[in-house]
Structure formats: structure tokens, C-alpha cells
Motif scaffolding. Structure first.
Motif, PDB file in Angstrom:
ATOM      1  N   LEU A   1      -9.434  17.311  35.495  1.00 54.39           N
ATOM      2  CA  LEU A   1      -9.940  16.811  34.205  1.00 54.39           C
ATOM      3  C   LEU A   1      -8.948  17.112  33.082  1.00 54.39           C
ATOM      4  O   LEU A   1      -8.775  16.330  32.151  1.00 54.39           O
ATOM      5  N   ARG A   2      -8.295  18.256  33.190  1.00 52.72           N
ATOM      6  CA  ARG A   2      -7.372  18.662  32.128  1.00 52.72           C
ATOM      7  C   ARG A   2      -6.103  17.804  32.114  1.00 52.72           C
ATOM      8  O   ARG A   2      -5.507  17.577  31.068  1.00 52.72           O
ATOM      9  N   TYR A   3      -5.665  17.342  33.285  1.00 54.04           N
ATOM     10  CA  TYR A   3      -4.498  16.467  33.333  1.00 54.04           C
ATOM     11  C   TYR A   3      -4.706  15.231  32.456  1.00 54.04           C
ATOM     12  O   TYR A   3      -3.766  14.609  31.990  1.00 54.04           O
ATOM     13  N   ILE A   4      -5.948  14.860  32.312  1.00 57.32           N
ATOM     14  CA  ILE A   4      -6.255  13.637  31.587  1.00 57.32           C
ATOM     15  C   ILE A   4      -5.970  13.800  30.093  1.00 57.32           C
ATOM     16  O   ILE A   4      -5.660  12.843  29.400  1.00 57.32           O
ATOM     17  N   ASP A   5      -6.036  15.044  29.635  1.00 59.86           N
ATOM     18  CA  ASP A   5      -5.823  15.292  28.201  1.00 59.86           C
ATOM     19  C   ASP A   5      -5.350  16.738  28.007  1.00 59.86           C
ATOM     20  O   ASP A   5      -6.047  17.550  27.400  1.00 59.86           O
ATOM     21  N   PRO A   6      -4.154  17.053  28.509  1.00 55.41           N
ATOM     22  CA  PRO A   6      -3.770  18.464  28.668  1.00 55.41           C
ATOM     23  C   PRO A   6      -3.558  19.241  27.371  1.00 55.41           C
ATOM     24  O   PRO A   6      -3.571  20.463  27.397  1.00 55.41           O
ATOM     25  N   LYS A   7      -3.365  18.544  26.257  1.00 58.22           N
ATOM     26  CA  LYS A   7      -3.042  19.301  25.039  1.00 58.22           C
ATOM     27  C   LYS A   7      -4.204  19.331  24.056  1.00 58.22           C
ATOM     28  O   LYS A   7      -4.059  19.825  22.939  1.00 58.22           O
ATOM     29  N   ASN A   8      -5.321  18.818  24.449  1.00 55.63           N
ATOM     30  CA  ASN A   8      -6.476  18.757  23.551  1.00 55.63           C
ATOM     31  C   ASN A   8      -6.968  20.165  23.198  1.00 55.63           C
ATOM     32  O   ASN A   8      -7.231  20.978  24.082  1.00 55.63           O
ATOM     33  N   SER A   9      -7.088  20.461  21.910  1.00 47.59           N
ATOM     34  CA  SER A   9      -7.571  21.791  21.525  1.00 47.59           C
ATOM     35  C   SER A   9      -9.024  21.757  21.048  1.00 47.59           C
ATOM     36  O   SER A   9      -9.624  22.780  20.776  1.00 47.59           O
ATOM     37  N   GLU A  10      -9.584  20.553  20.978  1.00 44.38           N
ATOM     38  CA  GLU A  10     -10.977  20.406  20.514  1.00 44.38           C
ATOM     39  C   GLU A  10     -11.968  20.361  21.670  1.00 44.38           C
ATOM     40  O   GLU A  10     -13.150  20.649  21.502  1.00 44.38           O
ATOM     41  N   ALA A  11     -11.495  19.928  22.802  1.00 41.38           N
ATOM     42  CA  ALA A  11     -12.356  19.772  23.979  1.00 41.38           C
ATOM     43  C   ALA A  11     -11.470  19.892  25.215  1.00 41.38           C
ATOM     44  O   ALA A  11     -10.254  19.796  25.105  1.00 41.38           O
ATOM     45  N   PHE A  12     -12.103  20.105  26.387  1.00 44.12           N
ATOM     46  CA  PHE A  12     -11.261  20.219  27.590  1.00 44.12           C
ATOM     47  C   PHE A  12     -10.580  18.894  27.871  1.00 44.12           C
ATOM     48  O   PHE A  12      -9.517  18.843  28.474  1.00 44.12           O
TER      49      PHE A  12
END
Ligand code: ANZ
Ligand code: ZN
Length: 803
Positions: free
Chosen positions: A510-521
Motif C-alpha cells: 500500500l505504501r508503494y502507491i504513495d510512499p512520501k505521503n505524510s498525511e496518510a499511509f
């Protein structure tokens, strides 16, 4: 001989500069998410087994891109865990530093293989920005009441000095270190995976997993349908009221054949039921039995042991009094920890009854000797005689239920997930225990760290050593442990156990999908776009560990509204192990480990890639072969030499083999038959060489099917021939069925010069094949008695048998 060092570096640099493997969030193209299990960055460096899975799905990813899809093929590091911690203890270094170095080595090694990962999405489970979300998800479990603390016997690894989940005990030893495991009573954080047992089973129908993977998960979850039945027992205390002994059975239809009962030695009623004269014998037996492991106790080949309690129970259907025994083949952790024993129709009960001379009654008719475990018509079963097993089961459950003596029940082998580890190198569990009595009584005083205070950073400590007492090394970090309750402001102590190494890997996809997001996983829209993973490949050893845990984790997040799909992986496949040359397992201690760096240096990335695809059927274990490596290198050298025999025209045979190759490679990749795809490409090169030349267009087309396997060589030749851009930017070639077809000819078959039949064979078919088919032709066979005296063969025209 081509200069692989030059080719490899040149193309890897160019791909990176052009950024051609970057996946785009949102696109008009169809998305395709390809996943491989991210590696644990151990001190030993990349294992030669890693590139097998990684190259295979790299081939898939590259093919999908050429088919016009928007492909996500990411990689990262599953970096918490014991080996690093043990290494840190041995060398006195910080696990943080060791991990950083190991990751650098792994990154360099993976990059040297030319894998088409989107490196901009790299994740690392030990990065606080990552484990912040692992902790957040743990709190989701906690808030939903699915993470709870319980005191119970758990598996304890004597070497790792930590508790383990059931899934981590493989063949009775610790999955990680192979060390002995014993039962210890400990307070642990548990996660209620059993609440998802049915969903985990049912939804296997909606995914495309290898059948053996589904089977292993089904067996592990182990759903059994049956009934619980209450047997009356005499007063448990002098002058007191009678009680009941509840059993779980999958064969309530055999109840008339229950001639004795058995309790697990740990069963809470043992002490109460045992009569005075049986007391000392029972106590001795219990002591010995509880020291054994479940595996020893369940061993069907061992002689049965047990002891009589002195008490009797009443069978609810016929009021028979039957003796209550204690035996270690009944386990406390399954069903109710007590059984009705039916020696006529259960193997273990039969062996026990023989051993102790207990009565054996036939209640299911059938052929052959007892015990007979299969169903049939009921006998010796009163009013139920004549019923089939299926009918009887339904009837008896109702019969018992209306009398308040039992009911239909389902049991699972799956147990809740033991989630705490008493080790340092893991995610801190983000909870504090409040010392104020009035605070948070509904959670036993446990209070969640507020979301805006996450992550709870793993503090640095002086000693990483695990303790025999079962306390985590974090317990020594007093300044960190003693804190303030976020709920009431009173004094509180942090939880010092850490999470298992399966936590971070339960949601990394799941994190690969948005690895730098600091608001949500991860951003919801991006999750909607990319999920589910379309194709996931990994090891069979993870089927009842990571694969099960991550399916569960994803389902839970889905139910909480955080991810769009219930099943995270649409398709799951698995690769076999690579063994040492002598067929044994590669291991450092045996000194038979092959280092991928050596192979890449000596032969080039493409040789290693193609070799690992060629080594044998993808799903099977295969021994490494140094000869095989050289053979593959020679094949690639021959491919490079094809550029020297480019002509303006080519023979039909070359056109034909080109189309055959496109066809075979196209279908073989989808079926993971990489070895036969490579073999076909080798045939292609041979045919071109035999025919002395190939057109530029045909060779460029061939390079497109070779590209996913040997991308450096393919790009180099493609450029030399004046091809446009990268091989990766070309369309996947299609084949012409007609051009791929072998030309066929009609052959006349004579017997003694008279025409007796005709057959159709491939042009150029070998004499022995044509003659063999000719003999089988029906009409011809009639005229041939035994072997012909003489056979005349005229290629492409005629066979004449002289008899
Ligand atoms: C009576 C009976 C008659 C049984 C018969 C089987 C055949 P699965 O399929 O694995 O769920 N059992 C129940 N609890 C047990 C325990 N704690 N330890 C050991 N054995 C236990 O197996 C369920 C069957 O295993 C149950 O059905 C019970 O034996 C036994 F012809 O009950 B049966
Ligand atoms: Zn408090």
C-alpha cells in the motif's frame, strides 16, 4: 564476446536518465501492479535466489509495458528483524547503522541486474516515516478491539528469547533460527485474526492463486464443521450439583459408538473429576504430558498413553455410563480440549482402546475391519439406524439442540496472532499503561498514543541483549519507559514489547502507491487507481505467514474504510528454491553460497538473468550449475553475432522460426514457463545461423521478445541496427499464425508398390518420424504384418513398404 561491463552500465544509466520505469499515478493506460516480496537486507548480501523471482516478474513487467500498460513494479526493504539485531549484539554496533549499510549493498546489487523497478518509490520498514503508519494501523486494531492483551501459553524460542506466533513454529522449531521452542505462559499482545477466518477462506474463491497456495491456507485455517455435545458428569464437589463435559466432534453421527471420553491433561476439570484413588497416578501423568510439545503429542505413530480419572460421564442419547480418561493425544488448544472417543471409527481412538482394553462398537456399516473412518449407514444407533452419515449429522444436531444437550458448531485450527516480541529491533507498540486506577478501565489501563504524536521512535539503548526473563531490552530505557498518560496526564509506562517482523510487511504494497505521503499511509484516490496488486510472486514458505497476515491486514483496513479492495492480491504465484551445485541447500556454514556479484562481474547481468530463467521449471527447486551459466553466456554471444549476418532477404525457415518464437515466448511468459521461452530463443538463433542470415527487420523484432530477458544486450543491438529509442518503448510484437505454421506436405504410402493411403506431415520432417506415422495409418497397417522387409523413403513424396 561482447563487453558486458560496458553494456550493463551504459543501459542502466540511460534507463535511469530517461526515467522509463517510473509508474504514473493515474493514466489513460490500463494499470498493472507487479509485486515481488521485498528482501530482508541481511549482512550476507543478495542471495542468488532473489533474482529468480525478481527477474521473472521483471520479464512480466517489461512485457506489460510493451503491451501498452502503465506498470508499477516497486521495491523496498523489509528491514526489522532478528539477524540484524543479533549481528549488532555480536559486533557492538547499532542495528540502525548496520541496516543502512546492508540496504546500500542490496540496492547496488539489485541495480546491477537491470531490474525495471521504479526506484523513486523505495520504502524501508525501519524508517520512522514508514513505521509511523505501521503503528497507526496497530492502533486501528486496538481501537476496533482486535488488538488485546492476554495471558496464555505461547511458543517461546529458547535461542531468540522471544515469543513466537503459531505460524512461526515450523516443524516444531523456530522458523527463524531453527532453535527449540517451548510453551511459556506469558502476557502478550494478540491480534484477533480468527475473526477473519471465514472471510480469509471464502475469498480464496475470488483470487487467482496457485492451487497449492490455496490449499495450504485452507489447511492452516482448518475449518471443521461439527457439533458440541454436553455429557453429564457426576457432582464435581461432594454434595454439589453435577456438571457437564463439553466436547467438539466432527462426527456427531457416531455418538452411539462413544465408549469412553478423553480430556486433555491441561483440562480445567481434570483435578475436580479425578477420584481419590486415581489422584497420584493422574498427577504424575499430567506432569509428564504437559512437558511434551503438541507435535510429539499428536504423533500418530507413537504408542498411546493415558490414565483413567475414576469418573464416568453419561451419554446423552442412550444414558450409557462411559469412563473418563486423560490422554495427551487430546490437545487443550483445539475444540473444547475434550472428546467423545469413538474407537470403531477413529484411528487414534481405536489405537487407544486397544491399548487400554476399552470397548469398540461399530455404528457405521461398511466393509472391511474397524476402524473405518468413512461415512455410511448408521447401525447400533437406536432410532437413527439406517440414516446416512450426512442425514444423521443434521438430525442429531437438531435432536441435541431441542434437548439443550448440544448444537452445531464450527471450529478452526487458526489461532489469534501472537503479536508481541521481546526484542529490540522492531516497531515500538504505541501504547502506554496508565498507573491511575480510574483511567481507561475498559482497556485494562492501556491508552493509545494520539495520532499526532506518532511515530513513537524506537529509542537508542545501551544493551540489545534479550533476557531470559522475557523482558524486552527496551525495559531498560527508563527515561523512555516512564512517561505521561495522554488520557489523564498521570504517570504511565510505555509498552516495551515490539512488533513482529511481519508487521511492516503486512501493508508495504500500500505504501508503494504513495510512499512520501505524510498525511496518510496513502492517498485514497491513488489506492483506488492501483489496487489490487495484479500479480504477486513470492516464496511458498510465506504462504501461512506473510501471505496470510497481509491478506488479513488488508481486509481489516478495507472494513475500516481505508483501502478500496478486500483482497490485496489478484494473483499469487511462487518460485522454487535455487540449490547448491550438489543439490543441497546453500548455506554460509557449508560454504556453497553463490554470490550474484561474482556472476554479474564475470558474465554480465543478462547472463545471470537469462540463466535464472532457463535453469528449470519456475516452480521447482533446481541446483545451480556453473556450466549452465557459461552455456547461457555463449547463447548471448551468438545473439550479438547475429548483427554481422544481417541481409536484405531471409529464407522462409527464418521467418517461420521468428513467428514461432514470438508465439511461444508470448504464451510462455504468461504461464511462467520461462525456461521453455529461453529454449525457443536459442532455437531461433540456431536456425538463423544455419540459414546464414536474417533481415534487419526480423532481427529487430526478435530483440523485442529478447528484451525482457536480456535487456542490456537487446538494447545494444537495437541501437547498433539503428532502432528507434529503447527496446522498452517498442510495442510487444505480434505473430502471424500462418507464418508460424510449419509447411505441410502429403506423402503417398505404398505397400509393395500399391497405393494404400496418404498422410500429411511437416515439410522437412525426419525420415523416422514419417515412417512411424505411415505405419500407423489404418489402411496401411492392415497390409503390414510385422516389420516390413524393406522401406523405401523419398523425402516429401513417398514411403514404400516391401513386405
Ligand atoms: C468423535 C469422532 C468420531 C471424531 C469419529 C472423529 C471421528 P478435525 O477434523 O481436525 O476438526 N478432536 C476434537 N477435539 C480434539 C482435541 N482437542 N484434541 C484431539 N482431538 C480432538 O477433527 C475433529 C475431531 O478430532 C473430532 O471429532 C474429535 O474426534 C477430535 F468417527 O469426535 B471426533
Ligand atoms: Zn491515564
Amino acid at each position: 564476446m561482447y563487453d558486458h561491463k560496458k553494456f550493463d552500465k551504459k543501459w542502466q544509466d540511460r534507463w535511469e536518465e530517461a526515467g522509463i520505469f517510473h509508474a504514473e499515478d493515474f493514466s489513460d493506460k490500463e494499470k498493472f501492479y507487479v509485486l515481488v516480496e521485498f528482501p530482508y537486507p541481511s549482512g550476507a548480501g543478495l542471495h542468488i535466489g532473489h533474482p529468480r523471482s525478481y527477474t521473472a516478474l521483471d520479464v512480466v513487467a517489461r512485457k506489460r509495458r510493451m503491451e501498452g500498460m502503465n506498470v508499477l513494479y516497486p521495491i523496498g526493504w523489509d528491514a526489522f528483524g532478528l539477524p540484524t539485531e543479533n549481528y549488532a549484539i555480536k559486533t557492538g554496533r547499532k542495528p540502525q547503522d548496520v541496516t543502512k549499510e546492508n540496504i546500500e549493498t542490496f540496492r547496488r546489487q539489485l541495480k546491477s541486474l537491470g531490474l525495471s523497478f521504479d526506484w523513486s518509490r523505495e520504502v524501508n520498514t525501519t524508517d520512522p516515516e514508514y513505521y509511523k503508519w505501521t503503528q497507526w494501523m496497530f492502533l486501528e486494531f486496538f481501537k476496533a478491539g482486535l488488538a488485546y492483551k492476554a495471558r496464555q501459553p505461547i511458543n517461546w524460542c529458547l535461542d531468540c528469547k522471544t515469543g513466537l506466533a503459531n505460524e512461526e513454529v515450523v516443524d516444531a522449531v523456530c522458523e527463524r533460527c531453527g532453535g527449540a521452542v517451548e510453551k511459556r505462559e506469558k502476557e502478550q499482545w494478540m491480534i484477533a485474526i480468527t475473526k477473519y477466518a471465514d472471510k480469509l477462506l471464502e475469498d480464496l474463491e475470488n483470487v487467482d492463486y496457485l492451487p497449492k497456495i490455496k490449499k495450504q491456507q485452507q489447511d492452516w485455517i482448518g475449518r471443521s464443521e461439527g457439533a458440541t455435545i454436553d455429557f453429564e458428569v457426576p457432582p464435581l464437589t461432594k454434595g454439589g450439583r453435577g456438571g457437564v463435559l463439553r466436547v467438539f466432534t466432527t462426527r456427531p453421527d457416531t455418538i452411539f459408538g462413544a465408549t469412553y471420553m478423553v480430556l486433555a491433561p491441561e483440562h480445567p476439570l481434570v483435578a475436580k473429576l479425578t477420584t481419590d484413588d486415581q489422584k497420584s497416578e493422574v498427577e504424575t501423568y499430567v506432569k509428564e504430558a504437559v512437558a511434551k510439545t503438541d507435535i510429539e503429542r499428536g504423533d500418530a505413530t507413537k504408542e498411546k498413553t493415558g490414565v483413567f480419572t475414576g469418573a464416568y460421564a453419561t451419554n446423552p442419547v442412550d444414558k450409557e455410563k462411559i469412563p473418563i480418561w486423560i490422554a495427551d493425544y487430546v490437545l487443550m488448544g483445539y475444540g473444547t480440549g475434550a472428546i467423545m472417543a469413538v474407537p470403531g471409527h477413529d484411528e487414534r481412538d481405536f489405537a487407544f482402546a486397544k491399548q487400554f482394553d476399552l470397548p469398540i462398537v461399530e455404528v457405521v456399516a461398511g466393509e472391511g475391519e474397524l476402524p473405518r473412518v468413512e461415512g455410511g449407514r448408521a447401525v447400533n444407533s437406536g432410532e437413527f439406524d439406517g440414516l446416512s452419515t450426512v442425514e444423521f449429522k443434521k438430525k442429531i444436531s437438531k435432536w441435541l439442540e431441542t434437548r439443550g444437550k448440544g448444537k452445531a458448531a464450527v471450529n478452526y485450527k487458526l489461532r489469534d496472532w501472537v503479536f508481541s516480541r521481546q526484542r529490540y529491533w522492531g516497531e515500538p507498540i504505541p501504547l502506554v499503561h496508565c498507573e491511575e486506577e480510574e483511567c481507561s478501565p475498559e482497556t485494562g489501563g492501556w491508552v493509545a498514543i494520539p495520532e499526532d504524536e506518532l511515530p513513537v521512535i524506537l529509542p537508542e539503548v545501551e544493551k540489545y541483549e534479550p533476557t531470559d526473563s522475557g523482558e524486552s531490552p527496551l525495559a531498560g530505557a527508563t527515561d523512555w519507559v516512564e512517561t505521561m498518560c495522554p488520557e489523564c496526564g498521570g504517570p504511565a509506562r510505555r509498552e516495551t514489547d515490539t512488533m513482529p517482523n511481519w508487521a511492516g510487511s503486512s501493508w508495504y504494497f500500500l505504501r508503494y502507491i504513495d510512499p512520501k505521503n505524510s498525511e496518510a499511509f496513502a492517498d485514497k484516490k491513488k489506492l483506488d487507481y492501483w489496487m489490487p496488486v495484479d500479480w504477486y510472486n513470492g516464496g511458498m514458505e510465506h504462504t501461512t505467514l506473510h501471505l496470510l497476515y497481509s491478506r488479513f491486514w488488508n481486509k481489516f483496513l478495507h472494513d475500516r474504510g481505508h483501502v478500496p479492495v478486500s483482497e490485496p492480491y489478484a494473483k499469487r504465484t511462487s518460485h522454487g528454491l535455487i540449490l547448491a551445485e550438489d543439490g543441497s541447500k546453500m548455506s554460509k556454514s557449508k560454504g556453497n553460497v553463490v554470490n550474484p556479484d561474482d556472476t554479474v562481474n564475470e558474465f554480465g547481468a543478462d547472463t545471470l538473468r537469462v540463466y535464472e530463467m532457463f535453469i528449470g521449471p519456475f516452480g521447482g527447486a533446481v541446483p545451480w550449475s556453473t556450466n549452465g551459466i557459461s552455456g547461457v553466456r555463449r547463447f548471448l554471444d551468438r545473439v550479438v553475432r547475429l548483427a554481422d549476418i544481417v541481409k536484405d532477404s531471409e529464407s522462409d525457415a527464418v521467418t517461420r522460426v521468428l513467428h514461432q518464437t514470438i508465439k511461444k515466448v508470448t504464451t510462455d511468459i504468461e504461464k511462467m514457463r520461462f525456461n521453455t521461452a529461453v529454449a525457443q530463443m536459442m532455437t531461433f538463433v540456431n536456425v538463423v545461423m544455419e540459414n546464414g542470415g536474417i533481415t534487419k527487420e526480423s532481427l529487430l523484432t526478435f530483440l523485442r521478445v529478447l528484451g525482457p530477458f536480456a535487456p542490456h544486450v537487446a538494447n545494444e543491438l537495437h541501437e547498433q541496427l539503428g532502432g528507434n529509442g529503447f527496446v522498452e518503448s517498442q510495442a510487444w510484437p505480434s505473430f502471424d499464425e500462418k507464418l508460424a505454421a510449419e509447411k505441410e506436405v502429403k506423402i503417398a504410402i505404398q505397400v509393395n508398390g500399391k497405393l494404400r493411403g496418404t498422410i500429411t506431415v511437416a515439410a522437412g520432417a525426419a525420415e523416422q518420424d514419417v515412417v512411424a506415422s505411415a505405419k500407423q495409418e489404418e489402411n496401411v497397417a492392415k497390409y503390414l504384418e510385422g516389420e516390413p522387409k524393406k522401406t523405401i523413403f523419398i523425402a516429401g513424396k513417398l514411403v514404400n513398404f516391401v513386405v
